[in-house]
Design an enzyme around this catalytic site. Structure first.
Site, PDB file in Angstrom:
ATOM      1  N   LYS A  29      13.594 -11.504 -18.468  1.00  0.00           N
ATOM      2  CA  LYS A  29      12.168 -11.830 -18.660  1.00  0.00           C
ATOM      3  C   LYS A  29      11.336 -10.563 -18.573  1.00  0.00           C
ATOM      4  O   LYS A  29      11.742  -9.558 -17.974  1.00  0.00           O
ATOM      5  CB  LYS A  29      11.685 -12.841 -17.619  1.00  0.00           C
ATOM      6  N   PRO A  31      19.514  -5.101 -17.269  1.00  0.00           N
ATOM      7  CA  PRO A  31      19.572  -4.000 -16.303  1.00  0.00           C
ATOM      8  C   PRO A  31      19.487  -4.507 -14.856  1.00  0.00           C
ATOM      9  O   PRO A  31      18.725  -5.428 -14.565  1.00  0.00           O
ATOM     10  CB  PRO A  31      18.344  -3.149 -16.636  1.00  0.00           C
ATOM     11  N   VAL A  32      20.279  -3.907 -13.967  1.00  0.00           N
ATOM     12  CA  VAL A  32      20.289  -4.323 -12.558  1.00  0.00           C
ATOM     13  C   VAL A  32      19.114  -3.670 -11.831  1.00  0.00           C
ATOM     14  O   VAL A  32      18.840  -2.482 -12.001  1.00  0.00           O
ATOM     15  CB  VAL A  32      21.624  -3.930 -11.888  1.00  0.00           C
ATOM     16  N   ALA A  33      18.421  -4.475 -11.006  1.00  0.00           N
ATOM     17  CA  ALA A  33      17.261  -4.013 -10.238  1.00  0.00           C
ATOM     18  C   ALA A  33      16.223  -3.356 -11.138  1.00  0.00           C
ATOM     19  O   ALA A  33      15.589  -2.371 -10.778  1.00  0.00           O
ATOM     20  CB  ALA A  33      17.677  -3.069  -9.100  1.00  0.00           C
ATOM     21  N   GLY A  34      16.051  -3.918 -12.349  1.00  0.00           N
ATOM     22  CA  GLY A  34      15.135  -3.328 -13.318  1.00  0.00           C
ATOM     23  C   GLY A  34      13.826  -4.065 -13.458  1.00  0.00           C
ATOM     24  O   GLY A  34      13.021  -3.747 -14.317  1.00  0.00           O
ATOM     25  N   GLY A  35      13.597  -5.095 -12.636  1.00  0.00           N
ATOM     26  CA  GLY A  35      12.368  -5.876 -12.773  1.00  0.00           C
ATOM     27  C   GLY A  35      12.437  -6.837 -13.941  1.00  0.00           C
ATOM     28  O   GLY A  35      11.414  -7.296 -14.457  1.00  0.00           O
ATOM     29  N   MET A  36      13.674  -7.181 -14.368  1.00  0.00           N
ATOM     30  CA  MET A  36      13.835  -8.119 -15.494  1.00  0.00           C
ATOM     31  C   MET A  36      14.548  -9.392 -15.064  1.00  0.00           C
ATOM     32  O   MET A  36      15.008 -10.171 -15.905  1.00  0.00           O
ATOM     33  CB  MET A  36      14.589  -7.440 -16.637  1.00  0.00           C
ATOM     34  N   GLY A  94      17.444 -10.057 -13.615  1.00  0.00           N
ATOM     35  CA  GLY A  94      18.860 -10.236 -13.967  1.00  0.00           C
ATOM     36  C   GLY A  94      19.604 -11.087 -12.954  1.00  0.00           C
ATOM     37  O   GLY A  94      20.358 -11.993 -13.324  1.00  0.00           O
ATOM     38  N   ALA A 135      18.548 -14.630 -13.334  1.00  0.00           N
ATOM     39  CA  ALA A 135      19.170 -15.219 -14.525  1.00  0.00           C
ATOM     40  C   ALA A 135      20.596 -15.659 -14.204  1.00  0.00           C
ATOM     41  O   ALA A 135      21.016 -16.770 -14.563  1.00  0.00           O
ATOM     42  CB  ALA A 135      19.165 -14.200 -15.670  1.00  0.00           C
ATOM     43  N   ASP A 138      11.917 -16.182  -9.047  1.00  0.00           N
ATOM     44  CA  ASP A 138      12.055 -16.001 -10.493  1.00  0.00           C
ATOM     45  C   ASP A 138      13.137 -16.905 -11.096  1.00  0.00           C
ATOM     46  O   ASP A 138      13.298 -16.946 -12.320  1.00  0.00           O
ATOM     47  CB  ASP A 138      12.429 -14.539 -10.828  1.00  0.00           C
TER      48      ASP A 138
HETATM   49  P1  ATP Z   1      13.278  -9.304 -10.222  1.00  0.00           P
HETATM   50  O1  ATP Z   1      12.791  -8.918 -11.579  1.00  0.00           O
HETATM   51  O2  ATP Z   1      13.539 -10.785 -10.082  1.00  0.00           O
HETATM   52  O3  ATP Z   1      12.493  -8.711  -9.096  1.00  0.00           O
HETATM   53  P2  ATP Z   1      15.327  -7.358 -10.601  1.00  0.00           P
HETATM   54  O4  ATP Z   1      15.637  -7.549 -12.052  1.00  0.00           O
HETATM   55  O5  ATP Z   1      14.448  -6.221 -10.229  1.00  0.00           O
HETATM   56  O6  ATP Z   1      14.744  -8.698 -10.037  1.00  0.00           O
HETATM   57  P3  ATP Z   1      18.072  -7.791 -10.006  1.00  0.00           P
HETATM   58  O7  ATP Z   1      18.784  -7.212 -11.175  1.00  0.00           O
HETATM   59  O8  ATP Z   1      17.968  -9.260  -9.923  1.00  0.00           O
HETATM   60  O9  ATP Z   1      16.642  -7.143  -9.830  1.00  0.00           O
HETATM   61  O10 ATP Z   1      18.810  -7.199  -8.716  1.00  0.00           O
HETATM   62  C1  ATP Z   1      18.189  -6.886  -7.495  1.00  0.00           C
HETATM   63  C2  ATP Z   1      19.293  -6.673  -6.445  1.00  0.00           C
HETATM   64  O11 ATP Z   1      19.933  -7.926  -6.226  1.00  0.00           O
HETATM   65  C3  ATP Z   1      20.399  -5.735  -6.924  1.00  0.00           C
HETATM   66  O12 ATP Z   1      20.176  -4.430  -6.488  1.00  0.00           O
HETATM   67  C4  ATP Z   1      21.654  -6.327  -6.315  1.00  0.00           C
HETATM   68  O13 ATP Z   1      21.987  -5.681  -5.110  1.00  0.00           O
HETATM   69  C5  ATP Z   1      21.319  -7.766  -5.968  1.00  0.00           C
HETATM   70  N1  ATP Z   1      22.022  -8.803  -6.777  1.00  0.00           N
HETATM   71  C6  ATP Z   1      22.455  -9.978  -6.300  1.00  0.00           C
HETATM   72  N2  ATP Z   1      23.024 -10.718  -7.265  1.00  0.00           N
HETATM   73  C7  ATP Z   1      22.943 -10.001  -8.405  1.00  0.00           C
HETATM   74  C8  ATP Z   1      23.360 -10.253  -9.736  1.00  0.00           C
HETATM   75  N3  ATP Z   1      23.977 -11.378 -10.098  1.00  0.00           N
HETATM   76  N4  ATP Z   1      23.101  -9.317 -10.655  1.00  0.00           N
HETATM   77  C9  ATP Z   1      22.454  -8.179 -10.300  1.00  0.00           C
HETATM   78  N5  ATP Z   1      22.076  -7.879  -9.045  1.00  0.00           N
HETATM   79  C10 ATP Z   1      22.301  -8.784  -8.092  1.00  0.00           C
END
Ligand code: ATP
Length: 306
Positions: A17, A102-107, A109, A112, A144
């Site tokens: 998102k 992307p992980v911890a990218g504010g999207m 993930g 989802a 989210d």
């Molecule tokens: P949001 O946009 O909801 O704030 P985000 O996109 O910034 O989230 P995520 O990719 O959801 O961040 O990941 C945040 C942290 O959650 C990661 O650093 C990781 O340690 C942990 N995490 C737990 N489950 C998952 C998963 N299935 N995929 C990615 N990270 C995960």
């Protein structure tokens, strides 16, 4: 009632998102912030597969996979455990996550993957949860997560989890520039509060107006008009994210130089989002931005069994 579960694996596709409006109210006594959060699901997908297993097993592949926890803290695993607990069954499942978000990218993930795991386990185990029950479990897992289930576009109030679907009258073309290293969402909120106090405006819920959807933004989405939407995109966390990661300012400027109609930090960052005037413009912007960048259309559907 529980029906006979299918024995084959179930794969669910779940979208990332972007927040086209993220208005952050003041800090509440419980430490959280009320939000007016307009989510738009984008066509950048994780895939979550649930297969029969004894006990709970978790594997992952794809982008940034080294940063995905493979223990009980993974949101997909927590989702499976929550669903099993609700139905009084054992969380016997092998969850496999194929990551493109992307992980911890504010999207969102992780959110989802949680929504994907809920839908996949529900189908695998034959638990037959209603949409309302699934949304309820989603809200318990994270603010989210409900939006990842429904997709499209929606206004999220409260902590973002009280959703109202919004009309989208046409397609929007986005580009996402992935910054290396994540940003911690709680840290970005703390920095937002600090900046508000430093600016002398106060950071408490009583100091600030209750967040509300921008009617012009809602109308721009309904009209499917990218130029109109570009004029009103807003993210109250952007200054905090850029304060913590000053190099994001150059990324945002590079996107505007490359022809984006607007540039903003996605959610709590550090991914930067660019709204492009067309699919072709999005593809060429993604190719010219330095670092990893992906073009993705919106709106995208929510969690979908393939
Ligand atoms: P949001 O946009 O909801 O704030 P985000 O996109 O910034 O989230 P995520 O990719 O959801 O961040 O990941 C945040 C942290 O959650 C990661 O650093 C990781 O340690 C942990 N995490 C737990 N489950 C998952 C998963 N299935 N995929 C990615 N990270 C995960």
């Amino acid at each position: 009632m529980r029906s006979d579960p299918p024995v084959t694996a179930v794969t669910v596709r779940v979208p990332a998102k972007v927040n086209v409006q993220l208005t952050v109210g003041g800090r509440r006594p419980d430490g959280f912030h009320d939000l007016a959060n307009v989510f738009l699901a984008v066509g950048l997908y994780d895939h979550v597969t649930a297969a029969p297993a004894e006990g709970l097993r978790l594997t992952a592949e794809g982008r940034d996979v080294a940063r995905v926890p493979l223990d009980g803290t993974n949101l997909a695993a927590r989702a499976a455990v929550a669903l099993a607990k609700r139905y009084g069954i054992e969380p016997d499942v092998h969850l496999h996550i194929d990551k493109a978000v992307p992980v911890a990218g504010g999207m969102a993930g992780g959110s989802a993957d949680a929504a994907g795991a809920l839908v996949a386990c529900d189908a695998l185990w034959g638990t037959g949860a209603s949409r309302e029950e699934l949304l309820d479990l989603c809200a318990e897992l994270g603010s989210d997560v409900p939006f990842s289930l429904v997709g499209g576009a929606a206004l999220g109030l409260g902590r973002g989890e009280r959703l109202t679907p919004l009309e989208v009258g046409g397609g929007f073309h986005w580009v996402f520039a992935v910054a290396e290293g994540g940003l911690s969402t709680p840290e970005v909120y703390r920095e937002c509060d600090r900046l508000r106090r430093a600016g002398g405006g106060g950071d408490l819920a009583a100091d600030l107006p209750a967040p509300a959807a921008d009617p012009e933004l809602v109308a721009a989405l309904a009209a499917g008009d990218p130029s109109r939407l570009a004029a009103v995109l807003t993210n109250d966390l952007q200054a905090a994210a850029v304060g913590l990661r000053p190099e994001l300012a150059a990324t945002l400027a590079a996107g505007l130089d490359g022809g984006a109609l607007a540039a903003l930090v996605s959610g709590s960052g550090p991914t930067c989002a660019f709204l492009a005037p067309s699919a072709a413009a999005a593809d060429s912007l993604a190719a010219t931005l330095p670092g990893r960048a992906y073009a993705a259309p919106a709106p995208a559907p929510g969690a979908t069994i393939l």
